[in-house]
Design a protein around this motif. Structure first.
Motif, PDB file in Angstrom:
ATOM      1  N   ALA A   1      76.779 -16.858 -11.346  1.00  0.00           N
ATOM      2  CA  ALA A   1      75.999 -16.537 -10.156  1.00  0.00           C
ATOM      3  C   ALA A   1      76.895 -15.873  -9.106  1.00  0.00           C
ATOM      4  CB  ALA A   1      75.346 -17.797  -9.594  1.00  0.00           C
TER       5      ALA A   1
ATOM      6  N   LEU B   1      77.801 -12.292 -10.141  1.00  0.00           N
ATOM      7  CA  LEU B   1      76.629 -11.435 -10.088  1.00  0.00           C
ATOM      8  C   LEU B   1      76.163 -11.203  -8.652  1.00  0.00           C
ATOM      9  CD1 LEU B   1      75.176 -10.009 -12.211  1.00  0.00           C
ATOM     10  CD2 LEU B   1      73.761 -12.017 -12.604  1.00  0.00           C
TER      11      LEU B   1
ATOM     12  N   ALA C   1      75.800  -7.666  -6.876  1.00  0.00           N
ATOM     13  CA  ALA C   1      74.527  -7.260  -6.283  1.00  0.00           C
ATOM     14  C   ALA C   1      74.719  -6.876  -4.820  1.00  0.00           C
ATOM     15  CB  ALA C   1      73.506  -8.390  -6.408  1.00  0.00           C
TER      16      ALA C   1
ATOM     17  N   CYS D   1      75.795  -3.466  -4.357  1.00  0.00           N
ATOM     18  CA  CYS D   1      74.851  -2.447  -4.848  1.00  0.00           C
ATOM     19  C   CYS D   1      73.815  -2.200  -3.768  1.00  0.00           C
ATOM     20  CB  CYS D   1      74.173  -2.946  -6.129  1.00  0.00           C
ATOM     21  SG  CYS D   1      72.843  -1.881  -6.713  1.00  0.00           S
TER      22      CYS D   1
ATOM     23  N   GLY E   1      71.070  -0.713  -3.806  1.00  0.00           N
ATOM     24  CA  GLY E   1      69.694  -0.961  -4.217  1.00  0.00           C
ATOM     25  C   GLY E   1      68.696   0.022  -3.664  1.00  0.00           C
ATOM     26  N   ASP E   2      69.001   1.280  -3.826  1.00  0.00           N
ATOM     27  CA  ASP E   2      68.044   2.280  -3.360  1.00  0.00           C
ATOM     28  C   ASP E   2      67.544   3.118  -4.545  1.00  0.00           C
ATOM     29  OD1 ASP E   2      70.151   3.875  -4.062  1.00  0.00           O
ATOM     30  OD2 ASP E   2      70.763   4.332  -2.002  1.00  0.00           O
ATOM     31  N   ASP E   3      67.138   4.357  -4.240  1.00  0.00           N
ATOM     32  CA  ASP E   3      66.574   5.193  -5.302  1.00  0.00           C
ATOM     33  C   ASP E   3      67.621   5.879  -6.166  1.00  0.00           C
ATOM     34  OD1 ASP E   3      64.137   4.509  -4.475  1.00  0.00           O
ATOM     35  OD2 ASP E   3      63.684   6.382  -3.409  1.00  0.00           O
TER      36      ASP E   3
ATOM     37  N   CYS F   1      75.262   2.498  -9.520  1.00  0.00           N
ATOM     38  CA  CYS F   1      75.088   1.054  -9.435  1.00  0.00           C
ATOM     39  C   CYS F   1      76.333   0.317  -9.901  1.00  0.00           C
ATOM     40  CB  CYS F   1      73.894   0.640 -10.275  1.00  0.00           C
ATOM     41  SG  CYS F   1      73.627  -1.120 -10.264  1.00  0.00           S
TER      42      CYS F   1
ATOM     43  N   ILE G   1      76.704  -2.677 -10.434  1.00  0.00           N
ATOM     44  CA  ILE G   1      76.385  -3.733 -11.406  1.00  0.00           C
ATOM     45  C   ILE G   1      76.518  -3.167 -12.815  1.00  0.00           C
ATOM     46  CG2 ILE G   1      74.630  -5.357 -12.182  1.00  0.00           C
ATOM     47  CD1 ILE G   1      73.403  -5.168  -9.335  1.00  0.00           C
ATOM     48  N   LEU G   2      75.842  -2.050 -13.042  1.00  0.00           N
ATOM     49  CA  LEU G   2      75.949  -1.419 -14.365  1.00  0.00           C
ATOM     50  C   LEU G   2      77.385  -0.992 -14.631  1.00  0.00           C
ATOM     51  CD1 LEU G   2      72.715   0.754 -14.625  1.00  0.00           C
ATOM     52  CD2 LEU G   2      73.211  -1.452 -15.670  1.00  0.00           C
TER      53      LEU G   2
ATOM     54  N   PHE H   1      72.661 -13.470 -18.810  1.00  0.00           N
ATOM     55  CA  PHE H   1      71.380 -12.771 -18.920  1.00  0.00           C
ATOM     56  C   PHE H   1      70.713 -13.090 -20.246  1.00  0.00           C
ATOM     57  CE2 PHE H   1      73.321  -9.898 -15.749  1.00  0.00           C
ATOM     58  CZ  PHE H   1      72.264  -9.777 -14.858  1.00  0.00           C
TER      59      PHE H   1
ATOM     60  N   LEU I   1      68.392  -4.008 -18.919  1.00  0.00           N
ATOM     61  CA  LEU I   1      69.612  -3.454 -18.335  1.00  0.00           C
ATOM     62  C   LEU I   1      70.144  -2.289 -19.169  1.00  0.00           C
ATOM     63  CD1 LEU I   1      71.378  -6.777 -17.289  1.00  0.00           C
ATOM     64  CD2 LEU I   1      70.494  -5.006 -15.753  1.00  0.00           C
TER      65      LEU I   1
ATOM     66  N   ALA J   1      68.001   0.150  -7.346  1.00  0.00           N
ATOM     67  CA  ALA J   1      67.157  -0.957  -6.886  1.00  0.00           C
ATOM     68  C   ALA J   1      66.610  -1.754  -8.060  1.00  0.00           C
ATOM     69  CB  ALA J   1      65.998  -0.413  -6.045  1.00  0.00           C
TER      70      ALA J   1
ATOM     71  N   VAL K   1      68.011  -2.174 -10.984  1.00  0.00           N
ATOM     72  CA  VAL K   1      69.086  -2.989 -11.535  1.00  0.00           C
ATOM     73  C   VAL K   1      69.338  -4.196 -10.631  1.00  0.00           C
ATOM     74  CG1 VAL K   1      71.484  -3.021 -12.263  1.00  0.00           C
ATOM     75  CG2 VAL K   1      70.148  -0.911 -12.475  1.00  0.00           C
ATOM     76  N   LYS K   2      69.389  -3.915  -9.363  1.00  0.00           N
ATOM     77  CA  LYS K   2      69.655  -4.985  -8.409  1.00  0.00           C
ATOM     78  C   LYS K   2      68.590  -6.071  -8.475  1.00  0.00           C
ATOM     79  CE  LYS K   2      70.995  -5.684  -3.580  1.00  0.00           C
ATOM     80  NZ  LYS K   2      71.478  -5.003  -2.351  1.00  0.00           N
TER      81      LYS K   2
ATOM     82  N   ALA L   1      69.269  -8.264 -11.369  1.00  0.00           N
ATOM     83  CA  ALA L   1      70.439  -9.103 -11.097  1.00  0.00           C
ATOM     84  C   ALA L   1      70.087 -10.228 -10.133  1.00  0.00           C
ATOM     85  CB  ALA L   1      71.558  -8.240 -10.522  1.00  0.00           C
ATOM     86  N   LEU L   2      69.352  -9.895  -9.094  1.00  0.00           N
ATOM     87  CA  LEU L   2      69.031 -10.925  -8.104  1.00  0.00           C
ATOM     88  C   LEU L   2      68.072 -11.966  -8.661  1.00  0.00           C
ATOM     89  CD1 LEU L   2      68.870  -8.908  -4.752  1.00  0.00           C
ATOM     90  CD2 LEU L   2      70.667 -10.444  -5.602  1.00  0.00           C
TER      91      LEU L   2
ATOM     92  N   HIS M   1      68.102 -12.926 -11.641  1.00  0.00           N
ATOM     93  CA  HIS M   1      68.923 -13.798 -12.477  1.00  0.00           C
ATOM     94  C   HIS M   1      69.768 -14.736 -11.624  1.00  0.00           C
ATOM     95  CE1 HIS M   1      70.954 -15.331 -15.866  1.00  0.00           C
ATOM     96  NE2 HIS M   1      72.099 -14.716 -15.651  1.00  0.00           N
ATOM     97  N   VAL M   2      70.279 -14.216 -10.533  1.00  0.00           N
ATOM     98  CA  VAL M   2      71.045 -15.086  -9.624  1.00  0.00           C
ATOM     99  C   VAL M   2      70.153 -16.227  -9.143  1.00  0.00           C
ATOM    100  CG1 VAL M   2      72.137 -15.231  -7.358  1.00  0.00           C
ATOM    101  CG2 VAL M   2      72.662 -13.306  -8.862  1.00  0.00           C
TER     102      VAL M   2
END
Lengths: 163, 163
Positions: A110, A113, A117, A120, A122-124, A128, A130-131, B66, B74, B86, B88-89, B92-93, B95-96
């Motif tokens: 957690a 991650l 997060a 990230c 987290g837009d368009d 990322c 995370i990836l 995951f 993913l 977004a 992906v985030k 992730a969130l 999952h958190v």
DNA sequence: GTGGGGGTTCCCATGATGGGAAGGTCAAGG
DNA sequence: CCTTGACCTTCCCATCATGGGAACCCCCAC
């Protein structure tokens, strides 16, 4: 409500009264966790007050996350008037330790991650972190120098005793 | 080390290099998480650098807890250059949040059990508050007695979609 | 006597993983 | 060239605790 013997109920009623499903009651019996109950002439299982008590015991132990095996041990101790409380305590503390180990593992996941997060936006857009992290081969807690994903020396895979 | 194609390796070698067992690689393929790899004439699966990269991605995602389903999502996003971070985030969130929910459950169990164990002297005598608690039918929600130092009801383990 | 609800057994599925058998393939060494 | 041993293939089984469902039997009230 059949079960003409006084105070004895069918499996469905036992399930309702103890919170253990009928399926599970039969399963527990099949694996030897519970003794085979008295059967009515019809072949129906019938459960008396002490059976219900045992079922609630099992239910509570499950709620505390004990494995079936541990519950078997606990039941045996419960029934054994010559038990030592030390034996019970040992089982409980083992389980506490296991729970805390698991908690630490999950917290690690957690935390990692959540950090990712957070970084990230987290837009368009497709970028990322995370990836990016997932795609980074050298799985390490701390950022390490990376080499191109085109085959590098073995580098010994760290076996995580996960799941 | 067969795989005469340049840079392509067998499943065992892929397993060694990615930390994903050969068994699991085949399993992931069977459930459609991974595409079927190129086969050598012998019928052997062969994996190239990008396949290994994908396997490491999966491995890392597993290490983060995951589910296979989430990993499938993913992977799809990873391959999709038009993804939005977004999406992906969000995964992730989610999952958190799930991890933290689970952590809280486990902490509830561990806390209850640790309290019980603490009140159990753990000697040769049979008297044991742990067993007493398990046998107590009316499962009280927060018998986390002792003194309430700073803790509020930790919301004991009700029906937990546990294990 | 009939209907509905609930019991019985048995089989199957889950999720992610490992174990193992039966048989084909490959590379190296005699 | 042939053997040997490591490695690959597929297929089945087991785990752990739980639920779903089929096919069939039983009980009680109407």
């Amino acid at each position: 409500m059949s079960a003409r013997e006084p105070g004895r109920v069918t499996i469905g009623e036992a399930a309702r009264r103890t919170g253990v499903s009928a399926k599970m009651i039969r399963y527990y019996e099949s694996i030897g966790l519970l003794p085979a109950p008295v059967r009515a002439e019809s072949g129906y299982r019938t459960y008396g007050p002490s059976d219900l008590h045992t079922l609630r015991f099992v239910r509570r132990a499950r709620d505390l996350g004990f494995s079936m095996e541990a519950i078997g041990d606990l039941l045996a101790l419960w029934r054994d008037r010559d038990r030592s409380s030390a034996q019970v305590k040992a089982i409980a503390l083992d389980h506490v330790a296991a729970l805390r180990r698991r908690i630490r593992e999950l917290e690690g996941m957690a935390g990692t991650l959540a950090d990712l997060a957070e970084s990230c936006c987290g837009d368009d857009r497709p970028d990322c972190p995370i990836l990016d992290d997932l795609a980074e081969s050298p799985r390490a807690e701390s950022p390490r120098a990376e080499s191109p994903p085109t085959e590098s020396p073995p580098a010994g895979a760290a076996r995580a005793p996960d799941r």
